[in-house]
Write an enzyme that holds these catalytic residues in place. Structure first.
Site: not given
Length: 429
Positions: A326, A345
């Protein structure tokens, strides 16, 4: 947490045979004294093109180290074998000297410890033999230090800081073992990664977009801290969400949000994070006991926007760890040398370039359309016309065909040597 690397199975082309053949070509007789061994290595006629030539006045260290070859290209095992053969030769002849500065080592200094540094850098191929031996920290030494720093993922300052000194003084035998460990990993991963794929190398903290065995994009990344490591995985990217809402993982709610709400009851409101029950009804955060032992069984969702945790982009791929790639509003973090800050992440710098590359075969989604969609602020999921393989790997040492060997800190302590543990900071959990 992370998947285990299986024990390497030997391939049809035995690296033992390769090493034996290489040793027959470049092995040098073992010398009695370490100092003599260093000089022999420096003066060896069999060094070939191991010295990496560069302009010592105008440093091109990063350009010399950066390659469009992917870490896991088809020649990766052979390149590592060649590096291993060279390091075996270095080890068999006494390794390189440690550097023990008497003064801060930087451009313009004249000190006997610079001679140690020159010897160290010549043996590892960072400083051309033609630079010679002296006590002067001149432009040749400065350029060689930058080259060394680039190979080790350090800030290219051109002077010897604490972390560069630690990396310099990791012994050649330890580096050889690191190369051998990573050869096993590379062999186990194989070369059939896809015609187009994304590879995240966790210790290097960057992502490669690879097409036809060449790196099309290389993006700086932020990966999981040692206490919340990014998992190793193989998957396929199937979706990009522009202006994504962020559903907060349970681990972050428990470990981070609960303590923050105890200190600042307005935290969720300020961050535009809403609470929802299992019927989709919004819940007022003021009705929750934030001092409870366990977090409430509610969904925590942050509204889309440039200041949300994922900013413009979320890249989805199937995996059991609930991780994804992201964007981030905290762009300054990409300037840090130590980029092990996430909860698992992977944050990608210049993620819109990667968006364009991923969607190149998806009709109607060129850069202009992507920028217009992000500017609209509307959450928009887009399915890729062709799913792109995605690989999260753990490679702390690798080599390109030009003989430039790169090393990174063993951030998750998987290499088995304390000297290789995270050197560039002392406070990451």
């Amino acid at each position: 947490m992370t998947k285990e690397f299986p024990n390497a199975t030997r391939k049809a082309f035995s690296r033992r045979h390769f090493m034996a053949a290489a040793a027959g070509v470049i092995a040098l007789p073992k010398l009695a004294s370490a100092q003599t061994a260093v000089q022999e290595l420096i003066n060896a006629p069999g060094r070939g093109n191991w010295d990496d030539q560069f302009d010592a006045v105008t440093s091109r260290s990063q350009a010399a180290v950066t390659s469009n070859q992917p870490i896991l290209g088809p020649n990766a095992p052979m390149n590592l074998m060649q590096a291993i053969a060279e390091y075996q030769r270095i080890v068999s002849n006494g390794g390189w000297p440690e550097v023990h500065p008497n003064v801060p080592l930087q451009f313009g200094v004249n000190d006997p410890s610079v001679r140690q540094l020159r010897q160290r850098l010549i043996v590892s191929g960072d400083l051309p033999q033609s630079a010679g031996m002296s006590d002067s920290y001149d432009s040749y030494v400065q350029g060689a230090v930058r080259h060394f720093q680039a190979r080790h993922g350090l800030s290219e300052t051109g002077f010897i800081d604490e972390y560069t000194l630690k990396a310099l003084n990791v012994g050649a035998r330890v580096r050889l073992a690191q190369l051998e460990t990573n050869l096993s990993r590379v062999e186990d991963l194989g070369s059939d990664l896809g015609q187009r794929y994304v590879l995240v190398n966790i210790p290097a903290a960057y992502a490669e977009a690879v097409e036809n065995n060449a790196v099309a994009l290389r993006n700086v990344a932020i990966v999981g801290r040692p206490s919340r490591p990014t998992p190793l995985l193989d998957s396929k990217i199937f979706e990009i969400i522009f202006n994504p809402p962020w559903t907060v993982p349970r681990s972050i709610i428990q470990k981070d949000i609960m303590p923050l709400m105890q200190k600042d009851p307005n935290y969720l409101t300020d961050q535009k994070i809403r609470l929802y029950d299992n019927k989709g009804q919004e819940v007022d955060p003021m009705t929750i006991d934030w001092n409870a032992e366990k977090a409430p069984n509610l969904t925590f969702r942050q509204d889309p926007g440039p200041n949300s945790a994922m900013a413009s982009t979320k890249i989805n791929f199937h995996n059991k760890y609930a991780v994804y790639m992201h964007d981030t509003p905290s762009q300054s973090l990409f300037n840090d040398v130590v980029r092990f800050e996430s909860s698992g992440c992977v944050r990608i710098e210049n993620v819109r370039d990667l968006d364009v590359w991923l969607l190149k075969n998806t009709p109607g989604w060129d850069r202009q359309k992507i920028e217009e969609t992000i500017h609209s602020g509307i959450s928009t999921p887009v399915n890729l016309a062709d799913q792109v393989p995605n690989h999260f790997v753990y490679i702390t040492a690798w080599s390109a065909k030009d003989g430039i060997v790169q090393f990174r800190d063993d951030i998750y302590n998987l290499d088995g040597a304390p000297e290789l543990a995270l050197q560039t900071t002392s406070g990451i959990e």
